[in-house]
Motif scaffolding. Structure first.
Motif, PDB file in Angstrom:
ATOM      1  N   ARG A   1       0.834  -1.200   0.000  1.00 48.13           N
ATOM      2  CA  ARG A   1       0.000   0.000   0.000  1.00 48.13           C
ATOM      3  C   ARG A   1       0.875   1.260   0.000  1.00 48.13           C
ATOM      4  O   ARG A   1       0.626   2.206  -0.764  1.00 48.13           O
ATOM      5  CB  ARG A   1      -0.915  -0.027   1.230  1.00 48.13           C
ATOM      6  CG  ARG A   1      -1.789   1.212   1.404  1.00 48.13           C
ATOM      7  CD  ARG A   1      -2.833   0.984   2.491  1.00 48.13           C
ATOM      8  NE  ARG A   1      -2.223   0.679   3.772  1.00 48.13           N
ATOM      9  CZ  ARG A   1      -1.894   1.587   4.690  1.00 48.13           C
ATOM     10  NH1 ARG A   1      -2.097   2.882   4.447  1.00 48.13           N
ATOM     11  NH2 ARG A   1      -1.372   1.230   5.848  1.00 48.13           N
ATOM     12  N   LEU A   2       1.899   1.272   0.837  1.00 45.52           N
ATOM     13  CA  LEU A   2       2.818   2.409   0.890  1.00 45.52           C
ATOM     14  C   LEU A   2       3.496   2.642  -0.453  1.00 45.52           C
ATOM     15  O   LEU A   2       3.604   3.769  -0.930  1.00 45.52           O
ATOM     16  CB  LEU A   2       3.891   2.162   1.953  1.00 45.52           C
ATOM     17  CG  LEU A   2       3.630   2.634   3.371  1.00 45.52           C
ATOM     18  CD1 LEU A   2       4.719   2.077   4.292  1.00 45.52           C
ATOM     19  CD2 LEU A   2       3.599   4.155   3.448  1.00 45.52           C
ATOM     20  N   TRP A   3       4.000   1.576  -1.032  1.00 44.86           N
ATOM     21  CA  TRP A   3       4.772   1.667  -2.276  1.00 44.86           C
ATOM     22  C   TRP A   3       3.885   2.126  -3.433  1.00 44.86           C
ATOM     23  O   TRP A   3       4.255   3.014  -4.205  1.00 44.86           O
ATOM     24  CB  TRP A   3       5.401   0.318  -2.557  1.00 44.86           C
ATOM     25  CG  TRP A   3       6.170   0.116  -3.817  1.00 44.86           C
ATOM     26  CD1 TRP A   3       6.108  -0.977  -4.625  1.00 44.86           C
ATOM     27  CD2 TRP A   3       7.160   0.973  -4.425  1.00 44.86           C
ATOM     28  NE1 TRP A   3       6.974  -0.858  -5.689  1.00 44.86           N
ATOM     29  CE2 TRP A   3       7.640   0.332  -5.587  1.00 44.86           C
ATOM     30  CE3 TRP A   3       7.673   2.216  -4.086  1.00 44.86           C
ATOM     31  CZ2 TRP A   3       8.599   0.893  -6.420  1.00 44.86           C
ATOM     32  CZ3 TRP A   3       8.633   2.786  -4.923  1.00 44.86           C
ATOM     33  CH2 TRP A   3       9.081   2.136  -6.070  1.00 44.86           C
ATOM     34  N   LEU A   4       2.689   1.557  -3.548  1.00 42.28           N
ATOM     35  CA  LEU A   4       1.796   1.949  -4.630  1.00 42.28           C
ATOM     36  C   LEU A   4       1.323   3.394  -4.456  1.00 42.28           C
ATOM     37  O   LEU A   4       1.210   4.142  -5.432  1.00 42.28           O
ATOM     38  CB  LEU A   4       0.592   1.001  -4.698  1.00 42.28           C
ATOM     39  CG  LEU A   4       0.912  -0.429  -5.136  1.00 42.28           C
ATOM     40  CD1 LEU A   4      -0.311  -1.327  -4.977  1.00 42.28           C
ATOM     41  CD2 LEU A   4       1.423  -0.477  -6.569  1.00 42.28           C
ATOM     42  N   ASP A   5       1.081   3.800  -3.206  1.00 40.08           N
ATOM     43  CA  ASP A   5       0.689   5.180  -2.949  1.00 40.08           C
ATOM     44  C   ASP A   5       1.821   6.141  -3.300  1.00 40.08           C
ATOM     45  O   ASP A   5       1.603   7.181  -3.940  1.00 40.08           O
ATOM     46  CB  ASP A   5       0.290   5.337  -1.482  1.00 40.08           C
ATOM     47  CG  ASP A   5      -0.213   6.739  -1.166  1.00 40.08           C
ATOM     48  OD1 ASP A   5      -1.279   7.118  -1.670  1.00 40.08           O
ATOM     49  OD2 ASP A   5       0.484   7.457  -0.422  1.00 40.08           O
ATOM     50  N   ALA A   6       3.041   5.793  -2.905  1.00 44.83           N
ATOM     51  CA  ALA A   6       4.196   6.655  -3.188  1.00 44.83           C
ATOM     52  C   ALA A   6       4.433   6.803  -4.681  1.00 44.83           C
ATOM     53  O   ALA A   6       4.913   7.842  -5.150  1.00 44.83           O
ATOM     54  CB  ALA A   6       5.442   6.092  -2.509  1.00 44.83           C
ATOM     55  N   GLN A   7       4.068   5.776  -5.456  1.00 40.82           N
ATOM     56  CA  GLN A   7       4.322   5.787  -6.894  1.00 40.82           C
ATOM     57  C   GLN A   7       3.096   6.142  -7.725  1.00 40.82           C
ATOM     58  O   GLN A   7       3.079   5.949  -8.941  1.00 40.82           O
ATOM     59  CB  GLN A   7       4.880   4.432  -7.325  1.00 40.82           C
ATOM     60  CG  GLN A   7       6.306   4.203  -6.887  1.00 40.82           C
ATOM     61  CD  GLN A   7       7.257   5.196  -7.521  1.00 40.82           C
ATOM     62  OE1 GLN A   7       7.343   5.294  -8.740  1.00 40.82           O
ATOM     63  NE2 GLN A   7       7.971   5.962  -6.705  1.00 40.82           N
ATOM     64  N   GLY A   8       2.053   6.645  -7.060  1.00 36.86           N
ATOM     65  CA  GLY A   8       0.908   7.167  -7.796  1.00 36.86           C
ATOM     66  C   GLY A   8       0.000   6.137  -8.399  1.00 36.86           C
ATOM     67  O   GLY A   8      -0.778   6.448  -9.321  1.00 36.86           O
ATOM     68  N   LEU A   9       0.032   4.896  -7.891  1.00 33.72           N
ATOM     69  CA  LEU A   9      -0.824   3.841  -8.434  1.00 33.72           C
ATOM     70  C   LEU A   9      -1.917   3.398  -7.462  1.00 33.72           C
ATOM     71  O   LEU A   9      -2.611   2.426  -7.738  1.00 33.72           O
ATOM     72  CB  LEU A   9       0.014   2.622  -8.841  1.00 33.72           C
ATOM     73  CG  LEU A   9       0.824   2.768 -10.127  1.00 33.72           C
ATOM     74  CD1 LEU A   9       1.628   1.506 -10.395  1.00 33.72           C
ATOM     75  CD2 LEU A   9      -0.073   3.090 -11.322  1.00 33.72           C
ATOM     76  N   ALA A  10      -2.065   4.090  -6.349  1.00 32.95           N
ATOM     77  CA  ALA A  10      -3.124   3.729  -5.398  1.00 32.95           C
ATOM     78  C   ALA A  10      -4.443   4.384  -5.778  1.00 32.95           C
ATOM     79  O   ALA A  10      -5.504   3.759  -5.723  1.00 32.95           O
ATOM     80  CB  ALA A  10      -2.718   4.113  -3.979  1.00 32.95           C
ATOM     81  N   ALA A  11      -4.393   5.645  -6.160  1.00 29.17           N
ATOM     82  CA  ALA A  11      -5.617   6.392  -6.470  1.00 29.17           C
ATOM     83  C   ALA A  11      -6.188   5.969  -7.820  1.00 29.17           C
ATOM     84  O   ALA A  11      -5.469   5.507  -8.709  1.00 29.17           O
ATOM     85  CB  ALA A  11      -5.317   7.885  -6.480  1.00 29.17           C
ATOM     86  N   THR A  12      -7.497   6.125  -7.971  1.00 28.80           N
ATOM     87  CA  THR A  12      -8.126   5.916  -9.276  1.00 28.80           C
ATOM     88  C   THR A  12      -7.546   6.941 -10.257  1.00 28.80           C
ATOM     89  O   THR A  12      -7.492   8.137  -9.945  1.00 28.80           O
ATOM     90  CB  THR A  12      -9.647   6.093  -9.177  1.00 28.80           C
ATOM     91  OG1 THR A  12     -10.145   5.182  -8.199  1.00 28.80           O
ATOM     92  CG2 THR A  12     -10.319   5.813 -10.512  1.00 28.80           C
ATOM     93  N   PRO A  13      -7.112   6.512 -11.442  1.00 35.95           N
ATOM     94  CA  PRO A  13      -6.384   7.407 -12.359  1.00 35.95           C
ATOM     95  C   PRO A  13      -7.289   8.320 -13.174  1.00 35.95           C
ATOM     96  O   PRO A  13      -7.304   8.288 -14.402  1.00 35.95           O
ATOM     97  CB  PRO A  13      -5.622   6.425 -13.247  1.00 35.95           C
ATOM     98  CG  PRO A  13      -6.522   5.229 -13.308  1.00 35.95           C
ATOM     99  CD  PRO A  13      -7.153   5.131 -11.946  1.00 35.95           C
ATOM    100  N   THR A  14      -8.039   9.150 -12.483  1.00 41.38           N
ATOM    101  CA  THR A  14      -8.969  10.057 -13.143  1.00 41.38           C
ATOM    102  C   THR A  14      -8.797  11.460 -12.566  1.00 41.38           C
ATOM    103  O   THR A  14      -7.953  11.678 -11.698  1.00 41.38           O
ATOM    104  CB  THR A  14     -10.413   9.579 -12.938  1.00 41.38           C
ATOM    105  OG1 THR A  14     -10.675   9.468 -11.520  1.00 41.38           O
ATOM    106  CG2 THR A  14     -10.654   8.233 -13.596  1.00 41.38           C
ATOM    107  N   GLY A  15      -9.609  12.405 -13.025  1.00 40.22           N
ATOM    108  CA  GLY A  15      -9.580  13.761 -12.492  1.00 40.22           C
ATOM    109  C   GLY A  15      -8.650  14.669 -13.271  1.00 40.22           C
ATOM    110  O   GLY A  15      -8.045  14.267 -14.276  1.00 40.22           O
TER     111      GLY A  15
END
Length: 399
Positions: free
Chosen positions: A15-29
């Motif tokens: 979770r930490l690693w994916l969040d740090a690399q921008g892959l945790a959030a839904t890729p929209t907005g």
């Protein structure tokens, strides 16, 4: 770095690693392209375009409103990034330029040691090329006509190309822009904005400190080797000396996908980051083989239990998977691999093979999530139809 190490379980580490690399959030907005690259630190460039080139794919994975011309404009028109060498050719935020000076010297020293990189008539030939660029403006390697000398091999380049690259590594020339991914070289003073070009260079030790701090911040946690490999712009001994001198790094133990524990280091705010890190979106994601989360294969296998390699340089008869296979991420798990290619003239995205990881059941909802991602992926490639080859589903494993 005193006290008992903080223990971080495998799911939290992912979770930490994916969040740090921008892959945790839904890729929209709304898309902040320069901000995305700044968060990542750099984005690797690659010329292969099976569906989309690696740099475009990486950026699209963070925000699917991204389209291919946007990075070209960020480099050429806005000068918000520059190109140079991390572990490979990459785009780097322009504000990092003053702290990148030592890397120019490191790379120049390295290419000086490569006999084949002497280029076109050595220093004299480089001066001729530089003056021609000064007079004519940005030029690509196609503007010159020297030929490969000696045996033709995959990695051999004409002398003029070696000279251009030598000066690019050394920071004398910079990438002005690209046309259909062809690099155009110009004098650095005509490419890099004055404020960054003339900014006072920090002392060497300060640049190493910056490299290490910025690496561990983007890694969230890592070994000394992880820190060194992030930029590949400092030596391991320099990183070890830096970590030994730090009082504000936190010792941690990270649980692997197999349940083993290994020691690492983390920023001082690691507990705050643990609390704040997003739970990864359940959206199924098609990732680039060069994605930052995929690039360090040892870290990938340690955290996700996903054994991956790209086989573009493996002879066809020896490939296990295929020429260009995309990892599939769902939530915080790597669930499979996809072999697909786009035909822009025909307007199609063809799925050739799909494999799931052991223990992954291929359910109806999961198949629907993949179909939705394939439709989005097709839009990135500017094609309209997704076609499944006969037998593509037959390779699903673990269901």
């Amino acid at each position: 770095m005193t006290g008992a190490p903080l223990r971080i379980g495998n799911r939290d580490a992912r979770r930490l690693w994916l969040d740090a690399q921008g892959l945790a959030a839904t890729p929209t907005g709304p898309l902040d392209l320069a901000g995305t690259i700044h968060k990542l630190g750099f984005v690797q460039l690659d010329s292969i375009r099976v569906v989309a080139r690696a740099h475009d794919h990486i950026l699209w994975s963070r925000n699917q409103n991204y389209r291919e011309p946007m990075l070209v404009k960020l480099l050429k028109d806005q000068r918000a990034v520059f190109e140079h060498f991390t572990h490979d050719a990459s785009v780097i935020p322009i504000e990092f330029y003053p702290n990148w000076r030592r890397q120019f010297r490191r790379m120049e020293a390295r290419v000086k040691g490569w006999d084949w990189h002497a280029g076109y008539r050595g220093a004299e030939g480089r001066a001729e090329i530089r003056e021609r660029i000064r007079a004519e403006g940005p030029l690509s390697s196609h503007a010159f006509d020297t030929k490969v000398i000696g045996k033709r091999e995959m990695w051999r380049r004409p002398p003029h190309k070696l000279s251009l690259d030598y000066m690019w590594y050394a920071g004398e020339l910079s990438t002005s822009h690209r046309e259909n991914f062809t690099k155009f070289y110009d004098l650095t003073e005509r490419v890099i904005p004055h404020a960054h070009l003339k900014a006072k260079e920090p002392p060497d030790a300060k640049q190493v400190d910056w490299l290490c701090r910025e690496a561990i911040r983007r890694l969230a946690f890592g070994s000394e080797g992880d820190i060194q490999r992030f930029w590949a712009a400092a030596d391991l001994e320099e990183v070890k000396a830096w970590t030994a001198a730090q009082k504000d790094l936190v010792p941690v133990e990270i649980e692997s996908a197999e349940g083993a524990w290994s020691r690492a280091l983390a920023p001082a705010d690691i507990e705050v980051r643990l609390d704040a890190a997003e739970t990864p979106t359940s959206r199924l994601r098609i990732l680039s083989p060069f994605d930052p989360v995929i690039r360090d294969r040892a870290r990938l296998k340690r955290l996700f239990g996903f054994d991956y390699r790209i086989e573009i340089f493996v002879p066809a008869e020896k490939r296990i998977w295929g020429y260009y296979v995309f990892p599939l991420l769902e939530g915080d798990r790597m669930i499979g691999r996809l072999c697909a290619k786009a035909d822009r003239n025909a307007g199609t995205l063809t799925v050739e093979r799909l494999w799931t990881e052991p223990g992954i059941a291929w359910t109806g909802p999961r198949a629907a999530r993949l179909e939705a991602e394939l439709a989005r992926f097709a839009r990135l490639a500017n094609v309209t139809d997704t076609i499944w080859m006969d037998g593509a589903y037959m390779d699903i494993r673990g269901s």
